[in-house]
Scaffold this active site. Structure first.
Site, short mmCIF file in Angstrom:
data_model
loop_
_atom_site.label_atom_id
_atom_site.label_comp_id
_atom_site.label_asym_id
_atom_site.label_seq_id
_atom_site.Cartn_x
_atom_site.Cartn_y
_atom_site.Cartn_z
N ASP A 150 0.89 -1.16 0.00
CA ASP A 150 0.00 0.00 0.00
C ASP A 150 0.93 1.22 0.00
O ASP A 150 2.11 1.13 0.36
CB ASP A 150 -0.92 -0.02 1.23
C1 GLC Z 1 -4.27 4.46 -0.15
C2 GLC Z 1 -5.19 3.26 0.06
C3 GLC Z 1 -5.16 2.28 -1.08
C4 GLC Z 1 -4.92 3.04 -2.35
C5 GLC Z 1 -3.49 3.56 -2.29
C6 GLC Z 1 -3.17 4.42 -3.51
O1 GLC Z 1 -3.69 4.87 1.05
O2 GLC Z 1 -5.03 2.55 1.29
O3 GLC Z 1 -6.40 1.59 -1.10
O4 GLC Z 1 -5.07 2.18 -3.48
O5 GLC Z 1 -3.24 4.29 -1.11
O6 GLC Z 1 -3.96 5.57 -3.48
#
Ligand code: GLC
Length: 739
Positions: free
Chosen positions: A227
């Site tokens: 993430d």
């Molecule tokens: C965010 C979210 C994830 C998302 C990623 C990119 O913090 O947790 O679901 O796809 O970062 O934006």
């Protein structure tokens, strides 16, 4: 191993393992390695050319805002999710996106989770089926999915450092299966490692989860992407199984290089990660059809159809469907009818290609006067004048449609809710209207369940539309006037009070730890096991017609096999076409372990004309009967098969007996008398040695049922020598040797 790995320098390998920007991976021009482009979903494409961010703050290109997962989870319709996935894939291809970040299949452990709008269900089977359908749809267009957030990321509070303390059985039976099913049946190109820890180890560094389980047991072939910002230690992340760290992280490549040079990180691990990345990106590009065109009007109509199929009619005294011509003026009340709440806040937040307002669509559908009163302010302040105006409009109208719900201030990615209540200014409005009418149609826009007790029994109808996407205004009018049916069924229980929820006493934990003390008893598993009343049960939803389930039969070809075939006839017994979701639950009352009363194991959504019927067939296999006990275990005995239209509306119950082989109990010095009696050879040995159990035990054990129940739970060694001075441990040792 990808053929380019041998040609890459160590520096180039390290560069490939981290993003080159917020959304792109690194290019290696000299070898023709193109950057890969990843972009948020999962309810619409959030494509950012330049000012990228992972919180939904900066600009993104307009895209179709489909209903969010809380809504699509309520469709119980994998085919529809597949169709939506195809559309999302096409829109992603049009911007050259290689990986669309979704679907979110985390289990709704508590209704307070700020991101529940982005997840499908409290049940892993429903979440897994819908997640797999979404992945297959998106990937059919040559766009990879990123199954997220793996795993046990069930709250927003302290999400970037909290450790989810979960026993393995609960992980295996509740928090992992939606990921497992999707990996095994839809082969997602990537999986997103979540921010949190599990039992003290960051998921991005969790070799047990990312290598042993995900790859070793489930056969995952794609790559793991972190993430955004989830990797704290690049070398441990790469070593733990996180192949790609996003976004671009300054110093990431240097730290990886240092670790390799210091001998702390084997270059072979980098080779493996780089090979996975290059292989997946090659495969996606090979599947990408050139010249994709997007029909946004068609996608908008699809979003409208999905939103109607997601709407859950929770109560209806007959006031719905509305007549387009009869019934006098319609008073539309509530700011959400004019300012739709149609999507969640945070990384999934997009700019829609268009936005329908329910007020406009109601006006277009009705040949009746339609008035509008805002009724409440979105900023939450109570405005008595607005309430008075709404009450006056309600008194003067033949029909009242009241739009209530939650705003981005109440629920979002990044924080959790504190309670289930609708905002006070909306409750004040609802109270004022309930004073003057008992047939108000309540339409809700919220990402996760709210306390509905203020509306139950005091209004004419309750229609839960969740966050229904850019076309929800049109879909709501379609459902209100009956041109579409409310096709949704609850994918999460609506409790009567927050304190009834199983996670309540363990939520949200401390900044360091959150204990999943309720174990496997999540959602209906808890409410049914504790026989607790709920406002509306899992799987529930009304239709504009009625259905009957009949001729339920369960056949077991070979009782030694944990397999069964369930057949059921479903008939549309009403006057209108409609769809029903037939659900199959399995219970295992004779299990040696505690188990939920019932667990969803299969379901099917059918659409029938009045008077039509169809026979449904469900195949249950080993996993549908198993529970986790250091491995999937099916015990012989009776199993309860229930067929119904919600977890509390069971139309038929059948009992089957499985005579599967008993897993031999491995005996040791702590084995109980009961373990020895269950063991084919152990029982005979015990009979021989029973004299050493001391006077009275022998007769109790083999003649006195009540005494035996007590004795069976005691370790044999503690019984041996009672009063005879025999060294119990030594005797057990001798018995084990002979065994
Ligand atoms: C965010 C979210 C994830 C998302 C990623 C990119 O913090 O947790 O679901 O796809 O970062 O934006």
């Amino acid at each position: 191993m990808h053929h380019l790995v041998a040609q890459l320098t160590l520096e180039e390998k390290a560069a490939l393992l981290s993003g080159a920007s917020v959304w792109k991976t690194a290019a290696i021009e000299r070898l023709g390695v193109e950057p890969a482009l990843l972009s948020d979903g999962p309810h619409g494409l959030r494509f950012q050319e330049e000012t990228g961010d992972h919180l939904g703050l900066n600009h993104s290109e307009p895209a179709t805002a489909f209903p969010t997962a809380a809504a699509t989870g309520s469709t119980w319709d994998p085919e529809l999710l597949h169709e939506m996935g195809e559309a999302l894939g096409r829109e992603s291809r049009a911007f050259g996106v290689d990986v669309l970040l979704g679907p979110g299949v985390n289990i709704k452990r508590s209704p307070l989770c700020g991101r529940n709008f982005e997840y499908f269900s409290e049940d892993p089977v429903l979440a897994g089926e819908l997640g797999a359908a979404w992945v297959n749809g998106v990937q059919s267009q040559g766009v990879g999915a990123s199954l997220k957030h793996f795993a046990a990321n069930n709250q927003e509070t302290e999400r970037m450092r909290v450790s989810a303390e979960v026993d393995e059985r609960t992980l295996r039976e509740i928090y992992l299966p939606a990921f497992e099913h999707t990996v095994k049946t839809a082969n997602p190109a990537t999986i997103m490692a979540s921010y949190n820890k599990i039992n003290g180890t960051y998921v991005t560094e969790n070799t047990w989860l990312l290598e042993d389980v995900l790859r070793g047991e489930w056969g995952f072939k794609g790559y793991v992407v972190s993430d955004w910002g989830a990797v704290g230690n690049p070398a441990r992340g790469v070593a733990g199984g996180t192949d790609l760290t996003m976004p671009a992280a300054g110093g990431h490549a240097e730290e990886v290089l240092e670790a390799v040079k210091a001998g702390d990180l084997d270059e072979a691990v980098l080779d493996r990660a780089v090979s996975r990345l290059l292989t997946v990106h090659d495969r996606l590009r090979a599947a990408q059809k050139p010249g994709v065109t997007v029909d946004h009007a068609a996608h908008h109509e699809l979003a409208r159809r999905v939103a109607a199929a997601s709407s859950v009619l929770l109560a209806n005294n007959g006031v719905l469907p509305l007549s387009a011509t009869e019934g006098g003026a319609i008073a539309v009340i509530g700011e959400f009818a004019r300012t739709p709440r149609f999507q969640g806040a945070g990384s999934s937040h997009i700019i829609p290609t268009q936005l329908e307002r329910a007020l406009d669509r109601i006006r277009a559908a009705a040949q009746r006067e339609v008035t509008f009163s805002a009724g409440f302010r979105l900023d939450g302040t109570v405005d008595e004048a607005l309430i008075a105006e709404a009450v006056a409009a309600a008194k003067a109208a033949g029909t009242v449609v009241l739009f209530l719900g939650l705003s981005d201030k109440e629920e979002s990615e990044g924080f959790d809710r504190e309670h289930l209540d609708l905002p006070p200014n909306q409750l004040a409005l609802l109270e004022a209207l309930a004073e003057v009418r008992d047939d108000v149609v309540v339409v809700l826009s919220n990402g996760s369940v709210v306390d509905l007790t203020p509306a139950i029994g005091r209004t004419g109808a309750i229609l839960e539309t969740w966050l229904g996407g850019q076309a929800s205004g049109a879909a709501t009018a379609d459902v209100l006037f009956g041109t579409a049916e409310p096709g949704g069924r609850l994918a999460e229980t609506v409790p009567l009070r927050l304190a009834d929820n199983p996670s309540y006493v363990n939520w949200p934990g401390t900044p360091q730890q959150v204990h999943y003390g309720e174990r496997i008893y999540v959602g209906y598993r808890w409410y049914d096991r504790t026989d607790k009343d709920v406002a509306f049960p899992f799987g529930f939803g009304l239709s504009y017609t009625t259905f009957a389930i009949s001729d339920v039969a369960v056949s077991v070809a070979d009782p030694a096999q944990a397999k069964a075939v369930v057949t059921a006839t479903v008939t549309n017994t009403g006057e209108r076409a409609g769809s029903e979701v037939v659900q199959v639950y399995v219970g295992d009352p004779s299990a040696s372990a505690d188990r939920p009363v019932r667990e969803l194991k299969a379901f099917a959504k059918v659409t029938l004309e009045p008077g039509d019927r169809t026979v449904l067939t469900f195949e249950l296999s080993e996993r549908d009967f198993a529970f986790w006990a250091d491995g999937w275990t099916v015990e012989p005995g009776d199993f309860v098969i229930e067929v119904g239209t919600s977890s509390r509306d069971i139309a038929a119950t059948e009992i089957i007996t499985l005579d599967v082989p008993v897993a031999t109990v491995v005996l040791d010095t702590d084995s109980t008398v009961g373990d020895w009696l269950k063991h084919p050879q152990g029982a005979a040995l015990l009979q021989e040695q029973v004299s050493k159990l001391g006077a009275g035990f022998a007769s109790a054990l083999f003649e006195d049922e009540e005494a035996r129940v007590m004795i069976e739970s005691m370790p044999l060694r503690s019984l041996l020598g009672f009063g005879t001075g025999v060294n119990g441990k030594a005797v057990v040792g001798e018995l084990l040797t002979r065994l």
